[in-house]
Scaffold this active site. Sequence first.
Site, PDB file in Angstrom:
ATOM      1  N   CYS A 164      27.709  38.104  30.453  1.00 37.93           N
ATOM      2  CA  CYS A 164      28.481  39.241  30.958  1.00 37.93           C
ATOM      3  C   CYS A 164      29.980  39.005  30.811  1.00 37.93           C
ATOM      4  O   CYS A 164      30.588  38.273  31.602  1.00 37.93           O
ATOM      5  CB  CYS A 164      28.114  39.464  32.425  1.00 37.93           C
ATOM      6  SG  CYS A 164      29.050  40.798  33.163  1.00 37.93           S
ATOM      7  N   CYS A 187      32.058  40.264  33.773  1.00 39.29           N
ATOM      8  CA  CYS A 187      32.003  39.422  34.978  1.00 39.29           C
ATOM      9  C   CYS A 187      32.846  38.161  34.787  1.00 39.29           C
ATOM     10  O   CYS A 187      33.530  37.724  35.692  1.00 39.29           O
ATOM     11  CB  CYS A 187      30.576  38.976  35.280  1.00 39.29           C
ATOM     12  SG  CYS A 187      29.337  40.229  35.081  1.00 39.29           S
ATOM     13  N   ASP A 188      32.776  37.550  33.611  1.00 36.96           N
ATOM     14  CA  ASP A 188      33.305  36.198  33.435  1.00 36.96           C
ATOM     15  C   ASP A 188      34.496  36.079  32.487  1.00 36.96           C
ATOM     16  O   ASP A 188      35.159  35.042  32.462  1.00 36.96           O
ATOM     17  CB  ASP A 188      32.186  35.274  32.901  1.00 36.96           C
ATOM     18  CG  ASP A 188      31.001  35.235  33.839  1.00 36.96           C
ATOM     19  OD1 ASP A 188      31.213  35.380  35.054  1.00 36.96           O
ATOM     20  OD2 ASP A 188      29.860  35.078  33.356  1.00 36.96           O
TER      21      ASP A 188
END
Length: 310
Positions: free
Chosen positions: A132, A135-136
């Site tokens: 992701c 997300c990261d």
Amino acid sequence: MEKVIIIGSGCAGLTAAIYTARANLEPVVLTGALPGGLLTTTSIVENYPGFANGIDGTALMMEMQQQAERFGAKIRFGSTVESIDFAGQPLKLTVDGGEMETQTVIIASGAGHRHLGLESEAKLEKKGVTYCATCDGALPMFRNQPLVVVGGGDSACEEATYLTRFASKVYLVHRRDELRASKIMAERTLANDKIEPVWHSEVTEVLDVAQDKVTGVKVRDNPSGEESTLDCAGLFIAIGHVPNTQLFRGVIDMNDAGYILPKRGQETNVAGVFVAGDCSDHVYRQAVTAAGQGCAAAIDAERFLAALEQ
Ligand code: NAP
């Protein structure tokens, strides 16, 4: 006893919740481990009708949740189903260690990220291997570093483009020499100076050189079979999804890949159990089609309940 339990809280589950709540059925939504579903891991959603300038994935899901709650849906955050007994009415589910009974169930359990299946991939997950970018991607470990994205679909293109905000360079490793992504997404990706496609190639190993974090990947050029190394600080895997349907195996009809096969409309082979969204749809897989199926499943469930009462 509940009238409707909805398993999953993505577009399909929350749309089913809006419709069943508006029908006064007081649905219970079991969100699972990822409230809002996979759309909360995406960045801007540009193709959901009604948002001319796009909308953030998490914001869209929060709107849907609040809309469902406004009509009386009960959202159980983090709740997951441990086992099911669909042998007859009432339908039974074990949830967070306790038993729940219900007249209908709408399965909207979605799909999870597909993994490459490499030992080194599992070992280095969260140490540079991720599924992701939204997300990261902004983590300090990835800033101003070369990064690798695997895949050739819309997700891979979206992730690669997003990562150019942080990375010094993004390699897009794809096993063929043509992207599967939609034309607009593919063109945008290939026009980006910071993205270098690595065609007809596959990642065969994630390297950590004894540092316990990703330092590179081994890549095999498929036509020649030759292997080379790409130095990178992160590996972003975006190669599609696997339906979250393990729990229903042997009870609900599904195909070999685990996608639930509806019988008629959104009905499954078990009376009172309906299905919607990515756990049954491997063809369209869009937020708007999942929402549409969630609506249809809710209407099917409502009709089933009305027939039970007669
Ligand atoms: P996808 O379209 O199924 O693409 C998966 C990609 O991964 C394909 O290019 C495939 O290669 C590759 N792949 C699969 N297994 C692999 C393996 N073991 N090793 C290496 N490569 C592998 O999945 P997606 O990109 O996640 O998209 C899913 C759906 O969501 C699509 O309908 C897409 O349009 C939609 N989506 C839309 C948006 C948007 O509109 N904003 C954003 C993201 C996703 P091959 O091409 O060779 O099969």
